[in-house]
Write an enzyme that holds these catalytic residues in place. Structure first.
Site, PDB file in Angstrom:
ATOM      1  N   ASP A 486       0.859  -1.186   0.000  1.00  0.00           N
ATOM      2  CA  ASP A 486       0.000   0.000   0.000  1.00  0.00           C
ATOM      3  C   ASP A 486       0.898   1.240   0.000  1.00  0.00           C
ATOM      4  O   ASP A 486       2.127   1.152   0.119  1.00  0.00           O
ATOM      5  CB  ASP A 486      -0.880  -0.034   1.255  1.00  0.00           C
ATOM      6  CG  ASP A 486      -2.083   0.878   1.160  1.00  0.00           C
ATOM      7  OD1 ASP A 486      -2.230   1.588   0.153  1.00  0.00           O
ATOM      8  OD2 ASP A 486      -2.884   0.878   2.117  1.00  0.00           O
ATOM      9  N   GLU A 489       2.402   5.109  -4.012  1.00  0.00           N
ATOM     10  CA  GLU A 489       2.312   6.074  -5.120  1.00  0.00           C
ATOM     11  C   GLU A 489       3.621   6.853  -5.372  1.00  0.00           C
ATOM     12  O   GLU A 489       3.862   7.155  -6.543  1.00  0.00           O
ATOM     13  CB  GLU A 489       1.162   7.052  -4.855  1.00  0.00           C
ATOM     14  CG  GLU A 489      -0.206   6.448  -4.916  1.00  0.00           C
ATOM     15  CD  GLU A 489      -0.535   5.587  -3.697  1.00  0.00           C
ATOM     16  OE1 GLU A 489      -1.321   4.628  -3.839  1.00  0.00           O
ATOM     17  OE2 GLU A 489       0.015   5.859  -2.609  1.00  0.00           O
ATOM     18  N   ASP A 561      -9.606   3.829  -1.482  1.00  0.00           N
ATOM     19  CA  ASP A 561     -10.450   4.211  -0.345  1.00  0.00           C
ATOM     20  C   ASP A 561     -11.809   4.717  -0.803  1.00  0.00           C
ATOM     21  O   ASP A 561     -12.085   5.924  -0.809  1.00  0.00           O
ATOM     22  CB  ASP A 561      -9.740   5.272   0.489  1.00  0.00           C
ATOM     23  CG  ASP A 561      -8.443   4.757   1.094  1.00  0.00           C
ATOM     24  OD1 ASP A 561      -8.245   3.528   1.102  1.00  0.00           O
ATOM     25  OD2 ASP A 561      -7.634   5.572   1.545  1.00  0.00           O
TER      26      ASP A 561
END
Length: 890
Positions: A486, A489, A561
């Site tokens: 996770d 980015e 999300d």
């Protein structure tokens, strides 16, 4: 304005194995002078046309003007990460005229492709089957912002720029979060316009929470590709999200095209659609609901080289195969990863994890994995466990493994300062560095002040493998732990746009601005390779939030999300379909919504939708209520359980579709236009899809008890739950029942669906279960389908041919047969399948007569019962083994 581009110094390299055009493009400036740009055109894998433009002698222009350690050449390694392997050039024939170079190429030299390269003004027309399909630079928007020294920018010298270029903020950034950006080379964007001729719909360029068919952006912001951690992202939006795949597909009845913009920097894509109708020879402005005759796209990236691949084929399926041949097809997943995953932020401790797993079993609800979010780690330091909460992780993992369940744990790319791992990243020089190149960059994320591993650095792989090795602090010696990557980015709480400053440095002294969109790919690939190194016999499972072209080779993704609202449920299918179009089918969304609390109706409908996601996980925020399926009140719990059982029933079908995608790049969830590209009525539909020959329309609106369903052809479709209700006739069919315990799922005639129908606690425990086969014959009594079988865990299918591919069919309503057409029944695993039988065959529309049928397998023949029930035929317990050919005579 003057036309800016022409070609000079044209060179054609041609022999039996290599076809390539090298030329110089002249960029004409305001004062009539020119900048030389290198142009390379080649025909590559599967007859794709590749066009590359770069600056010439950029290093000489920069020399002595800057002191930054940044590499002086433009970033040209995006393809290294995106491509599975370097593409081979394909030979072509050419002819040169005074103003145009023509390239001809295609299968068996029938010249079904032609590229017309105009020299002045520069333009490329791409023909397929003698029809113009794509045009590069029709609007003369191709541009490479060449290097200009800081001194010339400070003088605001307009002679060295074009009218559409600007000297404003050339070497600094007024945006408050980016004022520290050093911009050592000033502006260096690349851009090109590409027109799709005769097309009305384009798809792809994820990730955006938007419609499947991309919208005209003439009056709005363009679509942006910039991987970013976006909180409660809006729907029907062109905002950037967690991942980027700069690949677009255009579809029309006669042909399909693809555009692959090979650039990993911040990118914008504008789309303009031109109306089909004309009045007094003037085009009418685009109107909603009116078809379009062409789509114009404008691609713009912050830096890097201009590298674009143009694809033209008959169908979107062929475009997908061509793109997949370049970037790789989806890996065949570990079978557990296709089951149901239960997650939340966070399960508290070992007792909590095992209680959740046991509760699924007690309620006879299948589940394949329990997930742990960031709070399992001691002080959010990855590769550690909270000692009081998880004192013996391997004991917990072994207990889960008793029922075939796996544990998935999160490891993000940031590491708390003052921690052994962050110290090692800095000591070994494998951390992302500040713009001066001297020290590791320190920013803030979940653990507080952190450093980030630079997985573009090949030296990082060795250390990453050490951390994941057998006996490591995280995995120990367990064989049933898999990984969740996770925040890759990367997400940086105090960074611009909650991400990394663009002037940070990676391996090779490349700026982060050049590699931003592919950083997440390098991170999850490093994890995948480390897990393979740890246990070469087991297929790893890795989930990523950030992705790029090529990510499909090593991981699954989810849409981030989302929120527990109906509009996010609707958007999830559009986003998953888009990911399938973009060559990354292993996609899903958080079932139930990550933020907030769904009511019972929304939760039921979300599970009924989520069972069709290729990646199927429920996940929720730390502040949300517990909502594991066994906690839901009745009758809603039963509805959710029924949905989950359907997912596991269809596991053989889903796994077979993954095998097809692994071999050909086909979507697993197929938009209707993939199934019937010759039918424009399918082009805008994004609330229905095919899983092989099952046509599905999830219910994604509140209080909806009936729906209208579109059939893309005139074939007959059978309600998969009773086979007595049918639909037939291309177009919409109204009044289809969809009570809260129902979802419209229809089986198309002429097809076969394999299933396993016994409840098991996990997919692993289904390995040796018998099969039920559904045949829906067409008007001629024919039906066919495929079944793929392997051990679901190892690489034996790839390394040793240890798998079975079966073709199953009904012919003329009188003979059912199964043939082994791939693999071997003598492999380490397949040799154990003698006991795996077909326990039931359902014949729909077969109209078989008599009380018994004859079965033959090898030299043996026997009779079994044939019964009629509710209008269809059932052969009970034919007792044939799946690993050998067999036939049944009706």
């Amino acid at each position: 304005m003057p036309l800016r581009f022409l070609s000079k110094a044209l060179t054609i390299i041609q022999d039996d194995h290599l076809g390539k055009v090298n030329a110089v493009l002249l960029k004409e400036l305001n004062d009539g002078t020119y900048i030389d740009l290198a142009l390379n055109i080649s025909v590559i894998t599967d007859y794709s046309l590749r066009v590359q433009v770069d600056e010439i002698d950029r290093q000489l222009s920069i020399a002595g003007n800057i002191t930054s350690p940044v590499t002086e050449t433009r970033y040209n390694e995006t393809s290294y990460w995106a491509f599975k392997e370097s593409p081979q050039n394909i030979a072509f024939k050419h002819s040169l005229q005074s103003d145009m170079l023509s390239l001809q190429y295609g299968h068996d030299n029938d010249h079904q492709y032609k590229a017309e390269i105009f020299l002045y003004p520069f333009k490329i027309n791409l023909f397929y089957r003698n029809v113009l399909q794509l045009v590069l630079n029709e609007g003369n928007l191709l541009n490479v912002e060449h290097y200009r020294s800081r001194k010339s920018e400070e003088k605001e010298d307009s002679r060295d720029v074009l009218p559409e270029e600007s000297t404003f903020d050339a070497y600094n950034d007024e945006f408050k979060d980016s004022k520290g950006d050093t911009l050592p080379f000033g502006p260096e964007s690349v851009a090109a316009d590409i027109d799709l001729i005769g097309f009305s719909h384009v798809y792809g360029i994820p990730e955006h929470a938007d419609s499947l068919s991309l919208k005209d952006t003439s009056d709005t912001e363009p679509y942006r590709l910039f991987n970013v951690d976006i909180f409660e992202y809006p729907v029907q939006s062109k905002y950037p999200m967690y991942g980027s795949i700069p690949f677009m597909v255009g579809v029309k009845p006669e042909a399909s095209v693809g555009i692959f913009w090979v650039n990993s920097a911040d990118t914008y894509v504008d789309i303009t659609k031109t109306a089909l109708s004309y009045v007094d020879d003037k085009a009418i402005d685009p109107i909603e609901g009116v078809d379009f005759s062409s789509v114009s796209t404008h691609w713009m990236s912050e830096n890097g080289i201009l590298d674009v691949i143009l694809i033209a084929k008959d169908t979107p399926s062929e475009v997908s195969s061509c793109y997949g041949a370049l970037t790789g097809y989806v890996e065949l997943p570990n079978i557990f990863s296709l089951g149901y995953h239960q997650s939340r932020w966070n399960y508290n401790d070992e007792k909590d994890v095992l209680s959740v797993a046991n509760s699924f079993d007690e309620h006879e609800i299948p589940c394949d994995a329990i997930w742990l979010d960031i709070d399992y780690a001691d002080g959010k330091k990855y590769f550690t466990w909270k000692p009081d909460m998880f004192p013996e992780p391997e004991r917990m993992e072994a207990k889960l493994n008793e029922t075939g369940k796996k544990l998935v744990v999160i490891v993000d790319p940031h590491f708390k300062t003052g921690y052994e791992i962050s110290d090692q990243l800095m000591k070994r020089g494998i951390a992302i560095r500040n713009s001066d190149g001297k020290d590791a960059y320190k920013g803030h994320c979940w653990p507080g002040e952190s450093v980030w591993i630079d997985t573009l650095n090949p030296n990082s792989q060795e250390y990453w493998e050490e951390l994941f090795s057998n006996g490591s602090n995280l995995l120990g010696y367990s064989t049933n732990v898999h990984l969740w990557n996770d925040m890759n980015e990367p997400s940086i709480f105090n960074g611009p746009e909650t991400s990394a400053p663009k002037d940070l440095l990676h391996y090779g002294n490349w700026e982060h601005r050049s590699v931003h969109n592919l950083f997440g790919l390098t991170y999850h690939e490093a994890t995948y390779r480390s897990l393979v190194a740890r246990n070469p016999s087991i297929r790893p499972f890795v989930l990523t939030r950030s992705f790029f072209a090529g990510s499909q080779r090593t991981c699954a993704m989810w849409t981030g999300d989302n929120i527990a609202k109906w509009e996010y449920l609707r958007e999830s299918i559009r986003m998953c379909l888009t990911m399938n179009v973009a060559g990354f089918p292993f996609a899903g969304a958080d079932v139930g919504g990550f933020f907030h609390n769904p009511d019972s109706e929304l939760l039921v409908r979300w599970y009924q939708t989520g069972i069709w996601y290729p990646f199927f996980r429920a996940h929720s925020h730390i502040d949300s209520r517990r909502r594991e399926p066994y906690l839901i009140e009745q009758p809603y719990q039963s509805y959710i359980r029924e949905a989950l059982l359907l997912r596991y029933k269809l596991m053989p079908l889903l796994y077979t579709q993954f095998r097809k995608s692994y071999k050909s790049g086909m979507p697993i969830l197929k938009p209707l236009f993939y199934d019937r590209p010759e039918n424009p009525g399918t082009y805008s539909i994004d609330d229905e899809f095919f899983l092989e020959n099952l046509l599905v329309k999830p219910i994604m609106a509140q209080n909806q008890t009936s729906v209208s369903m579109y059939l893309p052809d005139d074939r007959k479709y059978y309600n998969f739950f009773n086979f007595t209700e049918t639909l037939q006739g291309e177009g919409y069919h109204d009044g289809i029942r969809a009570a809260l315990n129902e979802v419209p799922v229809y089986l198309r005639e002429g097809s076969m669906i394999p299933t396993k129908e016994r409840y098991r606690r996990s997919a692993k425990l289904m390995t040796y279960d018998p099969y039920t086969l559904y045949f829906a014959t067409d008007e001629n009594g024919n039906a066919k389908g495929q079944l793929y079988v392997d051990d679901g865990e190892s690489f034996g299918y790839r390394d040793n041919g240890d798998y079975l591919e079966l073709e199953m069919s009904v012919e003329r309503g009188s003979r059912i047969q199964s043939k082994v057409v791939g693999g071997s029944g003598n492999g380490l695993f397949t040799s154990t399948l003698d006991s795996v039988r077909v326990e039931r065959i359902i014949l729909i529309n077969c109209n078989a007569t008599g009380n018994s049928v004859t079965v033959q397998q090898g030299e043996q023949r026997w009779a079994v019962d044939l019964i009629e029930e509710n209008g269809y035929n059932i052969i009970r317990n034919p007792a044939v083994s799946i690993n050998k050919d067999w036939a049944i005579t009706l």
